[in-house]
Design a protein around this motif. Structure first.
Motif, PDB file in Angstrom:
ATOM      1  N   PRO A 124      -5.611   7.915   2.323  1.00 18.30           N
ATOM      2  CA  PRO A 124      -5.358   8.269   3.726  1.00 18.30           C
ATOM      3  C   PRO A 124      -6.128   9.540   4.093  1.00 18.30           C
ATOM      4  O   PRO A 124      -6.157  10.499   3.313  1.00 18.30           O
ATOM      5  CB  PRO A 124      -3.846   8.507   3.767  1.00 18.30           C
ATOM      6  CG  PRO A 124      -3.298   7.800   2.570  1.00 18.30           C
ATOM      7  CD  PRO A 124      -4.366   7.879   1.521  1.00 18.30           C
ATOM      8  N   GLY A 145      -3.266   4.234   7.003  1.00 22.65           N
ATOM      9  CA  GLY A 145      -2.492   5.465   7.071  1.00 22.65           C
ATOM     10  C   GLY A 145      -3.287   6.679   7.493  1.00 22.65           C
ATOM     11  O   GLY A 145      -2.803   7.808   7.392  1.00 22.65           O
ATOM     12  N   SER A 146      -4.502   6.478   8.010  1.00 20.21           N
ATOM     13  CA  SER A 146      -5.325   7.611   8.432  1.00 20.21           C
ATOM     14  C   SER A 146      -4.917   8.100   9.819  1.00 20.21           C
ATOM     15  O   SER A 146      -4.385   7.350  10.641  1.00 20.21           O
ATOM     16  CB  SER A 146      -6.806   7.236   8.426  1.00 20.21           C
ATOM     17  OG  SER A 146      -7.277   7.050   7.101  1.00 20.21           O
ATOM     18  N   CYS A 183      -5.586   3.294  13.391  1.00 22.91           N
ATOM     19  CA  CYS A 183      -5.133   4.555  12.816  1.00 22.91           C
ATOM     20  C   CYS A 183      -4.061   5.152  13.719  1.00 22.91           C
ATOM     21  O   CYS A 183      -3.690   4.572  14.737  1.00 22.91           O
ATOM     22  CB  CYS A 183      -6.314   5.529  12.703  1.00 22.91           C
ATOM     23  SG  CYS A 183      -6.969   6.032  14.321  1.00 22.91           S
ATOM     24  N   ALA A 234       2.909   8.204   8.067  1.00 25.15           N
ATOM     25  CA  ALA A 234       1.770   8.833   8.736  1.00 25.15           C
ATOM     26  C   ALA A 234       2.012   9.057  10.225  1.00 25.15           C
ATOM     27  O   ALA A 234       1.621  10.100  10.772  1.00 25.15           O
ATOM     28  CB  ALA A 234       0.510   8.008   8.522  1.00 25.15           C
TER      29      ALA A 234
END
Length: 280
Positions: A124, A145-146, A183, A234
């Motif tokens: 991530p 999960g970025s 994202c 995230a």
């Protein structure tokens, strides 16, 4: 205009887990901060310091050799690595829970090679600043999960539209960023917005004009990275981090006013806006 929920400091504090009495640094993740091209070591230093103040168990930095001594002197708690090419930190990237990339990164061959290597890890990422500009010029899939943290100008480049258009409909712009890049998108500015596909957008309740100064975005990148590394979802890490960032800025403003509010002042105030409760 898309619907959104207001995210308050009380909301954020309620979502931060209590630490157990037998806690150790291994429980709270490893953040690797990559950046600090020639002449831009300060941006990376702010990101590193924010990640430490936001509770990451370990923080490493990968930067140009010329910045190593200054970073160690400023923040000896950080493990600092001189990098000429991605191979210098291949093992470090593989061991990180989260990679923060962009603060002071630059846009040269060195910067591009490090961004490519970070993307290839599939870890991530929390992506800001120059790394966003590089991605806008050469879009590619981001790891699951970025988080991206653009200001309106960077958002405009990512979307290929004028900045005025982003600002005219910020809710739509944030959601489009999240959907297009798969994202979590944090669109910074007055009323920072945090959007993700399938989630109801959050608008940050907090912040002040004194935060319109250099380094504030670098601090936010560090905060969000630290929360992600502490195994926070995230999307939650992004909106909670944005709220804590705003609240710390407001805490400093309440003490000294808006003028002269520095990113380093905000970072120093971060512990005061985390929930103050005894560990179980």
């Amino acid at each position: 205009m898309r619907p959104f929920d207001l995210a308050t400091l009380a909301d954020a504090q309620a979502r931060i887990p209590q630490r157990p009495r037998d806690a150790h640094k291994g429980l709270f993740g490893h953040v690797l901060c990559i950046g600090g091209g020639r002449g831009m070591g300060g941006a990376l230093a702010l990101c590193v310091e924010a990640a430490l103040r936001a509770g990451a168990g370990r923080v490493s930095a990968a930067t140009r050799a010329e910045h190593v001594a200054v970073l160690l002197a400023r923040r000896p708690e950080c493990m600092v690595h001189a990098v000429e090419s991605p191979s210098d930190i291949a093992e470090l990237m593989a061991s990180a829970d989260v990679i923060a990339i962009g603060p002071g990164l630059g846009r040269d061959v060195w910067a591009k090679s490090l961004l490519d290597a970070a993307l290839a890890t599939r870890r991530p990422l929390v992506i800001d600043a120059d790394a966003l500009t590089l991605i806008a010029a050469d879009p590619r899939p981001l790891p699951a999960g970025s988080v991206i943290t653009p200001h309106p100008g960077e958002a405009a480049r990512l979307l290929g539209i004028p900045t005025d258009e982003v600002q005219a409909n910020r809710e739509d712009a944030a959601q489009t960023l999240a959907d297009r890049y798969h994202c979590i998108a944090v669109l910074k500015g007055h009323g920072t917005l945090v959007a993700a596909t399938g989630e109801r957008t959050r608008m940050v309740d907090g912040g002040n004009p004194g935060m319109a100064s250099a380094g504030m975005g670098d601090a936010l990148t560090g905060i969000v990275s630290a929360l992600c590394a502490q195994h926070q979802d995230a999307f939650e890490a992004a909106w909670i981090g944005a709220v804590l960032h705003a609240a710390a800025g407001d805490a400093v403003c309440a003490m000294q006013g808006e003028y002269g509010l520095l990113a380093s002042d905000l970072i120093a105030a971060l512990p005061s806006v985390f929930p103050q409760r005894m560990s179980a």
